[in-house]
Design a protein around this motif. Structure first.
Motif: not given
Length: 231
Positions: A181-207
């Motif tokens: 929710a902290r990124y609400e309204g920022m869905g077109r920012d490619r840096y935000v999109l990359r940050a969210v994706t990398d956070e998700v992948m970091s958790h997948v890697m640990r799992l």
């Protein structure tokens, strides 16, 4: 009711043959839209996820899985639709990714569970590859929480090029939901999109415990194909 009964029977068969260990299933909300973001080792990952999650999980799949002819084609279409939760989408051409995102958005807006493989394709060598930003776009478009998950051992059950599945134990792990929710309204920012994706992948890697490679899996496959041709 028939789908529920069949899922229960297949789940029992799965428990007998593959003795799956499921960890963190309580992290999946009982209702409302949820994105399951998983690693992708082999063709049967979606089947295992569908059978261990109580709610029905929907995935986007290639049209060719449900357009086969004859008895085999009809059986495959029925199995992937009813058990695998697959929604067929034409993924060829330049609009395939857009069609997949729109399908995922529709399912999430209907309050369903949508499974996505951020790597975009199966891992060519068992390592975890860089995630594509579709998972971030869906999360920011719909506000749905993302539950990172990992299948472990499915590549031993269904190795690349193998026919019938092999008997081997499988583990499926789920992390706590991630909310952006902290990124609400920022869905077109490619840096935000990359940050969210990398956070998700970091958790997948640990799992999953996989080695991470900061390259797209499709690029790695293309490079390996070029080397084989050159050889």
């Amino acid at each position: 009711m028939f789908r529920i009964l069949l899922k229960a029977l297949l789940g029992l068969l799965m428990r007998v043959l593959f003795r799956p260990r499921v960890e963190g299933a309580e992290n999946i909300p009982d209702s409302g839209p949820v994105i399951l973001a998983c690693n992708h080792l082999t063709f049967i990952d979606s089947i295992f996820l569908s059978l261990v999650v109580k709610r029905q999980v929907f995935f986007v799949g290639k049209n060719e899985y449900v357009t086969g002819r004859g008895i085999k084609g009809r059986l495959m279409a029925w199995f992937f639709g009813e058990i695998g939760g697959m929604v067929p989408v034409d993924r060829d051409g330049g609009h395939g990714g857009v069609a997949a995102l729109m399908t995922g958005q529709r399912l999430l807006e209907e309050g369903k569970v949508f499974g996505i493989y951020p790597e975009g394709t199966r891992s060519p060598d068992g390592r975890l590859y860089r995630g594509r930003t579709g998972v971030a776009r869906l999360a920011l478009m719909t506000g749905a929480p993302v539950v990172p998950c990992a299948t472990i051992g499915t590549d031993r059950v269904q190795p690349s090029g193998a026919g019938l599945p092999r008997i081997s134990q499988v583990t499926v792990r789920f992390a706590e939901p991630l909310r952006f929710a902290r990124y609400e309204g920022m869905g077109r920012d490619r840096y935000v999109l990359r940050a969210v994706t990398d956070e998700v992948m970091s958790h997948v890697m640990r799992l999953s415990g996989q080695e991470y490679v900061d390259v797209y899996a499709t690029k790695a496959k293309a490079s390996a194909s070029d080397h084989r041709k050159a050889a």
